[in-house]
Scaffold this motif. Structure first.
Motif, PDB file in Angstrom:
ATOM      1  N   MET A  25       0.848  -1.191   0.000  1.00 29.53           N
ATOM      2  CA  MET A  25       0.000   0.000   0.000  1.00 29.53           C
ATOM      3  C   MET A  25       0.884   1.241   0.000  1.00 29.53           C
ATOM      4  O   MET A  25       1.529   1.550   0.981  1.00 29.53           O
ATOM      5  N   GLY A  26       0.936   1.941  -1.123  1.00 25.29           N
ATOM      6  CA  GLY A  26       1.819   3.064  -1.230  1.00 25.29           C
ATOM      7  C   GLY A  26       1.185   4.396  -0.874  1.00 25.29           C
ATOM      8  O   GLY A  26       1.884   5.381  -0.676  1.00 25.29           O
ATOM      9  N   GLU A  27      -0.127   4.468  -0.843  1.00 27.19           N
ATOM     10  CA  GLU A  27      -0.776   5.752  -0.600  1.00 27.19           C
ATOM     11  C   GLU A  27      -0.631   6.181   0.851  1.00 27.19           C
ATOM     12  O   GLU A  27      -0.458   5.354   1.740  1.00 27.19           O
ATOM     13  N   LYS A  28      -0.670   7.484   1.061  1.00 29.70           N
ATOM     14  CA  LYS A  28      -0.589   8.018   2.404  1.00 29.70           C
ATOM     15  C   LYS A  28      -1.999   8.348   2.884  1.00 29.70           C
ATOM     16  O   LYS A  28      -2.539   9.413   2.589  1.00 29.70           O
ATOM     17  N   TRP A  29      -2.580   7.437   3.639  1.00 23.09           N
ATOM     18  CA  TRP A  29      -3.957   7.588   4.114  1.00 23.09           C
ATOM     19  C   TRP A  29      -3.991   8.656   5.206  1.00 23.09           C
ATOM     20  O   TRP A  29      -3.196   8.639   6.147  1.00 23.09           O
ATOM     21  N   THR A  30      -4.921   9.604   5.058  1.00 21.18           N
ATOM     22  CA  THR A  30      -5.085  10.672   6.046  1.00 21.18           C
ATOM     23  C   THR A  30      -6.558  10.843   6.367  1.00 21.18           C
ATOM     24  O   THR A  30      -7.417  10.127   5.817  1.00 21.18           O
ATOM     25  N   THR A  31      -6.862  11.794   7.223  1.00 17.45           N
ATOM     26  CA  THR A  31      -8.274  12.056   7.551  1.00 17.45           C
ATOM     27  C   THR A  31      -9.056  12.496   6.331  1.00 17.45           C
ATOM     28  O   THR A  31     -10.289  12.392   6.318  1.00 17.45           O
ATOM     29  N   ALA A  32      -8.375  12.977   5.287  1.00 12.54           N
ATOM     30  CA  ALA A  32      -9.070  13.353   4.054  1.00 12.54           C
ATOM     31  C   ALA A  32      -9.701  12.144   3.378  1.00 12.54           C
ATOM     32  O   ALA A  32     -10.621  12.289   2.553  1.00 12.54           O
ATOM     33  N   ASN A  33      -9.218  10.942   3.719  1.00 16.59           N
ATOM     34  CA  ASN A  33      -9.766   9.711   3.139  1.00 16.59           C
ATOM     35  C   ASN A  33     -10.985   9.177   3.886  1.00 16.59           C
ATOM     36  O   ASN A  33     -11.598   8.191   3.459  1.00 16.59           O
ATOM     37  N   ILE A  34     -11.329   9.787   5.017  1.00 16.07           N
ATOM     38  CA  ILE A  34     -12.487   9.310   5.784  1.00 16.07           C
ATOM     39  C   ILE A  34     -13.763   9.590   5.004  1.00 16.07           C
ATOM     40  O   ILE A  34     -14.032  10.735   4.642  1.00 16.07           O
ATOM     41  N   PRO A  35     -14.575   8.572   4.741  1.00 15.13           N
ATOM     42  CA  PRO A  35     -15.835   8.811   4.033  1.00 15.13           C
ATOM     43  C   PRO A  35     -16.810   9.607   4.905  1.00 15.13           C
ATOM     44  O   PRO A  35     -16.621   9.743   6.117  1.00 15.13           O
ATOM     45  N   ASP A  36     -17.837  10.122   4.277  1.00 14.54           N
ATOM     46  CA  ASP A  36     -18.890  10.843   4.986  1.00 14.54           C
ATOM     47  C   ASP A  36     -19.462   9.954   6.091  1.00 14.54           C
ATOM     48  O   ASP A  36     -19.872   8.826   5.843  1.00 14.54           O
ATOM     49  N   GLN A  37     -19.459  10.449   7.322  1.00  9.59           N
ATOM     50  CA  GLN A  37     -19.937   9.665   8.469  1.00  9.59           C
ATOM     51  C   GLN A  37     -21.321  10.112   8.947  1.00  9.59           C
ATOM     52  O   GLN A  37     -21.779   9.664  10.006  1.00  9.59           O
ATOM     53  N   ARG A  38     -21.996  10.961   8.184  1.00  9.29           N
ATOM     54  CA  ARG A  38     -23.314  11.424   8.608  1.00  9.29           C
ATOM     55  C   ARG A  38     -24.277  10.246   8.753  1.00  9.29           C
ATOM     56  O   ARG A  38     -24.300   9.345   7.927  1.00  9.29           O
ATOM     57  N   GLY A  39     -25.041  10.265   9.846  1.00 16.02           N
ATOM     58  CA  GLY A  39     -25.972   9.187  10.132  1.00 16.02           C
ATOM     59  C   GLY A  39     -25.371   8.072  10.960  1.00 16.02           C
ATOM     60  O   GLY A  39     -26.090   7.170  11.402  1.00 16.02           O
ATOM     61  N   ARG A  40     -24.074   8.111  11.197  1.00 13.54           N
ATOM     62  CA  ARG A  40     -23.410   7.074  11.979  1.00 13.54           C
ATOM     63  C   ARG A  40     -23.221   7.536  13.415  1.00 13.54           C
ATOM     64  O   ARG A  40     -23.028   8.720  13.695  1.00 13.54           O
ATOM     65  N   VAL A  41     -23.271   6.585  14.321  1.00 13.82           N
ATOM     66  CA  VAL A  41     -23.098   6.856  15.753  1.00 13.82           C
ATOM     67  C   VAL A  41     -21.825   6.161  16.211  1.00 13.82           C
ATOM     68  O   VAL A  41     -21.662   4.950  16.010  1.00 13.82           O
ATOM     69  N   ALA A  42     -20.935   6.923  16.840  1.00 12.68           N
ATOM     70  CA  ALA A  42     -19.657   6.379  17.295  1.00 12.68           C
ATOM     71  C   ALA A  42     -19.498   6.596  18.789  1.00 12.68           C
ATOM     72  O   ALA A  42     -19.747   7.689  19.297  1.00 12.68           O
ATOM     73  N   VAL A  43     -19.085   5.556  19.498  1.00 13.16           N
ATOM     74  CA  VAL A  43     -18.751   5.649  20.918  1.00 13.16           C
ATOM     75  C   VAL A  43     -17.249   5.423  21.030  1.00 13.16           C
ATOM     76  O   VAL A  43     -16.738   4.393  20.581  1.00 13.16           O
ATOM     77  N   VAL A  44     -16.540   6.394  21.610  1.00  7.04           N
ATOM     78  CA  VAL A  44     -15.083   6.325  21.722  1.00  7.04           C
ATOM     79  C   VAL A  44     -14.695   6.406  23.185  1.00  7.04           C
ATOM     80  O   VAL A  44     -15.002   7.391  23.862  1.00  7.04           O
ATOM     81  N   THR A  45     -14.028   5.378  23.691  1.00  7.14           N
ATOM     82  CA  THR A  45     -13.615   5.409  25.097  1.00  7.14           C
ATOM     83  C   THR A  45     -12.309   6.191  25.234  1.00  7.14           C
ATOM     84  O   THR A  45     -11.475   6.215  24.331  1.00  7.14           O
ATOM     85  N   GLY A  46     -12.157   6.854  26.385  1.00  8.96           N
ATOM     86  CA  GLY A  46     -10.950   7.630  26.632  1.00  8.96           C
ATOM     87  C   GLY A  46     -10.759   8.753  25.638  1.00  8.96           C
ATOM     88  O   GLY A  46      -9.645   9.015  25.182  1.00  8.96           O
ATOM     89  N   ALA A  47     -11.846   9.462  25.324  1.00  9.44           N
ATOM     90  CA  ALA A  47     -11.820  10.412  24.209  1.00  9.44           C
ATOM     91  C   ALA A  47     -11.609  11.854  24.625  1.00  9.44           C
ATOM     92  O   ALA A  47     -11.775  12.755  23.807  1.00  9.44           O
ATOM     93  N   ASN A  48     -11.237  12.098  25.867  1.00  6.22           N
ATOM     94  CA  ASN A  48     -11.055  13.484  26.284  1.00  6.22           C
ATOM     95  C   ASN A  48      -9.625  13.984  26.051  1.00  6.22           C
ATOM     96  O   ASN A  48      -9.350  15.172  26.184  1.00  6.22           O
ATOM     97  N   THR A  49      -8.714  13.086  25.676  1.00  8.29           N
ATOM     98  CA  THR A  49      -7.330  13.496  25.478  1.00  8.29           C
ATOM     99  C   THR A  49      -6.639  12.541  24.517  1.00  8.29           C
ATOM    100  O   THR A  49      -7.138  11.449  24.234  1.00  8.29           O
ATOM    101  N   GLY A  50      -5.492  12.966  24.010  1.00  8.52           N
ATOM    102  CA  GLY A  50      -4.630  12.083  23.237  1.00  8.52           C
ATOM    103  C   GLY A  50      -5.255  11.459  22.012  1.00  8.52           C
ATOM    104  O   GLY A  50      -5.972  12.110  21.240  1.00  8.52           O
ATOM    105  N   LEU A  51      -4.991  10.168  21.819  1.00  6.96           N
ATOM    106  CA  LEU A  51      -5.449   9.445  20.639  1.00  6.96           C
ATOM    107  C   LEU A  51      -6.971   9.415  20.546  1.00  6.96           C
ATOM    108  O   LEU A  51      -7.542   9.571  19.468  1.00  6.96           O
TER     109      LEU A  51
END
Length: 321
Positions: free
Chosen positions: A1-27
């Protein structure tokens, strides 16, 4: 895989629900921020509500906060019940929160802190929320591991809680190996359902708050060398974001930085240690985790003869992240 994947590659997430643990800092913060910026409705599942609210205020999009202390199974159950009462679906569950190299101590339930927080807390949370994900096409459980899973790579069933002796590094390695084994066994169990998949990721060496528990002898050198040997939390979050959103991702895959020894760089598929792919150990760990947490997963039975996707790429041997 030669491409440099970045946040620009993230598809449209509208309508999706995400739960992220430990999300107040860092990663976790960078992961949640990027998902919200791309339209997802994001829940920051955090131990400190005030810090979570401050983090949410710095993000754009629909972001809410949920109290979650992974060191307490009571808190995990309370958080899961609260999320179930307010959400009718979850598209992404990102098991990001964790502790690293803590002094010997135990969780509220008597588990060794790193194993109890990094693995058992997330195991329980996933089991309690999974039925909100199973009907959702394209839903994913993304669990964060580390190249530290290679440190004295084993699940020490004879002393899971490190009661006889204790090594910060080895206990951390066990917890991160458990994260991978959980992902692979969960994917095997999900395979028959065809909707939800389980994927793993690791951030390489990122300059985050986790360094605070590094042994003093290492802390100063790491701090001095940080600009050279670490990457920003935003870069460290990219493997997680790719695992969570890349349409080409498959269940059982593992993403990490693409640079030398997987320390830094844009995300690509990587492989984990040989020990992490041992099916019998994965299944034994699952059974022990169910017993310790009291959480049984809904309608996902182990497929004894079913494999999972294992990328056939060259194995690397990074030292630690």
């Amino acid at each position: 895989m030669g491409e440099k994947w970045t946040t620009a590659n993230i598809p449209d997430q509208r309508g999706r629900v995400a739960v992220v643990t430990g999300a107040n800092t860092g990663l976790g913060y960078e992961t949640a921020k990027a998902l919200a910026e791309h339209g997802a409705s994001v829940v920051l599942a955090v131990r400190n509500i005030e810090k979570g609210q401050q983090a949410a205020a710095r993000m754009t999009g629909e972001v809410t906060v949920q109290a979650l202390d992974l060191t307490s199974l009571d808190s995990v159950r309370t958080a899961a019940a609260a999320l179930r009462s307010r959400l009718d679906r979850i598209d992404l569950l990102i098991n990001n929160a964790g502790v690293m190299y803590t002094p010997k101590q135990t969780t509220a339930d008597g588990f060794e802190m790193q194993f109890g927080t990094n693995h058992l807390g997330h195991f329980a949370l996933t089991g309690l929320l999974l039925d909100l994900m199973l009907p959702v096409p394209g839903s994913r459980v993304v669990t964060i591991s580390s190249t530290g899973h290679r440190i004295r790579a084993a699940i020490h069933f004879d002393d899971l809680q490190w009661e006889r002796s204790y090594s910060r590094a080895a206990a951390y390695g066990q917890s991160k190996l458990a994260n991978l084994m959980f992902t692979y066994e969960l994917q095997r169990r999900l395979a028959a359902h065809g909707t939800t998949i389980a994927v793993a990721a690791h951030p390489g060496v990122s300059n985050t708050d986790l360094i605070r528990n590094t042994p003093a002898a290492l802390r100063l050198p790491v701090t001095w060398l940080a600009p050279l040997i670490t990457q920003t939390p935003a870069m460290g979050a990219l493997p997680t974001l790719r695992a969570a959103t890349d349409p080409a991702a498959l269940g059982g895959q593992y993403y990490g930085p693409g640079g030398r020894n997987e320390v830094k760089g844009h995300p690509r598929l990587v492989t984990s240690s040989p020990e992490s792919y041992e099916v019998a150990v994965q299944q034994r760990l699952w059974a022990v985790s169910e017993d310790l947490t009291g959480v049984k997963f809904p309608a996902v039975q182990s497929q004894q003869n079913s494999g999972f996707y294992q990328p056939s790429i060259a194995r690397t041997s990074p030292e630690m992240a």
